[in-house]
Design a protein around this motif. Structure first.
Motif, short mmCIF file in Angstrom:
data_model
loop_
_atom_site.label_atom_id
_atom_site.label_comp_id
_atom_site.label_asym_id
_atom_site.label_seq_id
_atom_site.Cartn_x
_atom_site.Cartn_y
_atom_site.Cartn_z
N LYS A 1 64.30 34.02 37.26
CA LYS A 1 63.42 35.21 36.42
C LYS A 1 61.93 34.78 36.62
O LYS A 1 61.03 35.76 36.70
CB LYS A 1 63.84 35.30 34.91
N LEU A 2 61.50 33.58 36.66
CA LEU A 2 60.36 32.92 36.47
C LEU A 2 59.54 33.55 37.99
O LEU A 2 58.17 33.76 37.93
CB LEU A 2 60.45 31.37 36.65
N MET A 3 60.06 33.63 38.98
CA MET A 3 59.69 34.36 40.14
C MET A 3 59.39 35.83 40.43
O MET A 3 58.80 36.40 41.44
CB MET A 3 60.46 34.02 41.30
N ASN A 4 59.59 36.57 39.35
CA ASN A 4 59.56 37.66 39.13
C ASN A 4 58.01 38.16 38.65
O ASN A 4 57.69 37.78 37.31
CB ASN A 4 60.39 38.65 38.30
N ASN A 5 57.23 38.67 39.29
CA ASN A 5 55.75 38.82 39.03
C ASN A 5 55.34 40.10 38.80
O ASN A 5 54.10 40.49 38.64
CB ASN A 5 54.79 38.22 40.16
N HIS A 6 56.32 41.21 38.56
CA HIS A 6 56.06 42.55 38.17
C HIS A 6 55.07 42.75 36.91
O HIS A 6 55.58 41.73 35.97
CB HIS A 6 57.12 43.21 38.07
N GLY A 7 53.91 43.22 36.67
CA GLY A 7 53.19 43.13 35.72
C GLY A 7 52.34 42.16 35.40
O GLY A 7 51.34 42.33 34.55
N ASN A 8 52.23 41.10 36.49
CA ASN A 8 51.31 40.02 36.58
C ASN A 8 50.06 40.82 37.40
O ASN A 8 50.09 41.73 38.09
CB ASN A 8 51.91 38.86 37.04
N PHE A 9 49.02 39.95 37.44
CA PHE A 9 47.80 40.36 38.38
C PHE A 9 47.51 39.26 39.36
O PHE A 9 47.77 38.04 39.16
CB PHE A 9 46.54 40.63 37.41
N VAL A 10 47.00 39.55 40.60
CA VAL A 10 46.39 38.73 41.37
C VAL A 10 44.92 38.45 41.31
O VAL A 10 44.28 39.64 41.18
CB VAL A 10 46.86 38.96 42.78
N GLY A 11 44.36 37.31 41.06
CA GLY A 11 42.99 37.12 41.15
C GLY A 11 42.35 35.81 41.21
O GLY A 11 43.09 34.74 41.34
N SER A 12 41.13 35.81 41.05
CA SER A 12 40.20 34.40 40.93
C SER A 12 40.37 33.82 39.72
O SER A 12 39.65 34.65 38.76
CB SER A 12 38.92 34.83 41.63
N LEU A 13 40.76 32.49 39.39
CA LEU A 13 40.47 32.10 38.18
C LEU A 13 39.11 31.61 38.02
O LEU A 13 38.47 31.84 36.58
CB LEU A 13 41.35 30.67 38.23
N GLY A 14 38.14 31.50 38.79
CA GLY A 14 36.79 31.41 38.60
C GLY A 14 36.39 32.72 38.07
O GLY A 14 35.38 32.57 36.99
N ASN A 15 36.74 33.73 38.71
CA ASN A 15 35.95 35.07 38.08
C ASN A 15 36.54 35.34 36.65
O ASN A 15 35.95 35.73 35.85
CB ASN A 15 36.58 36.33 38.93
N LEU A 16 37.90 34.87 36.38
CA LEU A 16 38.58 35.22 35.00
C LEU A 16 37.53 34.40 33.90
O LEU A 16 37.13 34.62 33.09
CB LEU A 16 39.92 34.92 35.11
N ALA A 17 37.14 33.02 34.49
CA ALA A 17 36.30 32.13 33.44
C ALA A 17 35.26 32.77 33.31
O ALA A 17 34.70 32.71 32.05
CB ALA A 17 36.50 30.73 34.19
N ARG A 18 34.40 33.30 34.42
CA ARG A 18 33.14 33.75 33.99
C ARG A 18 33.26 34.95 33.08
O ARG A 18 32.39 35.07 32.17
CB ARG A 18 32.50 34.26 35.50
#
Length: 126
Positions: free
Chosen positions: A62-79
């Motif tokens: 189940k941990l490998m199911n990424n539906h509802g998650n987002f792909v992105g940059s952690l640096g941009n998220l921190a900013r």
């Protein structure tokens, strides 16, 4: 002690938005949001010398199911989170190392910075 908030975070990631939803419920409608690419499909491949074979998702944890998650940059998220914190009145001083947490009456009241800037002799500190 990055030059800006997020400068020390170079990784991209698949991010579960549950924390953002709780912290900033309006983030999904913010035009400046850092996470815009939602996961729509998961595919798992066994890769070998001759190519790859797709593995059925039913065998994945189940941990490998990424539906509802987002792909992105952690640096941009921190900013983004840094900007939001500053909008709430938090003072952020990038480029300075923290050397000590300042606590009064059991509460964090500040952070002492390390030896940056100019020394007592007028020489630049490293």
């Amino acid at each position: 002690k990055g030059s800006e908030v997020g400068a020390h975070i170079l990784s991209g990631a698949v991010i579960d938005p549950i924390g953002l939803d709780g912290l900033l419920p309006e983030w999904r409608t913010d035009p400046d949001r850092p996470l815009k690419t939602e996961v729509t499909a998961d595919e798992f491949m066994y890769l070998g010398h001759a190519g790859g074979v797709r593995l059925p998702n039913v065998f994945m944890p189940k941990l490998m199911n990424n539906h509802g998650n987002f792909v992105g940059s952690l640096g941009n998220l921190a900013r983004y989170l840094g900007r939001k914190a500053e909008e709430l009145g938090v003072e952020i001083y990038p480029g300075f190392p923290a050397s000590e947490v300042l606590v009064e009456d059991g509460r964090v009241v500040g952070v002492a910075t390390g030896d940056m800037g100019v020394s007592r002799n007028g020489e630049p500190n490293a």
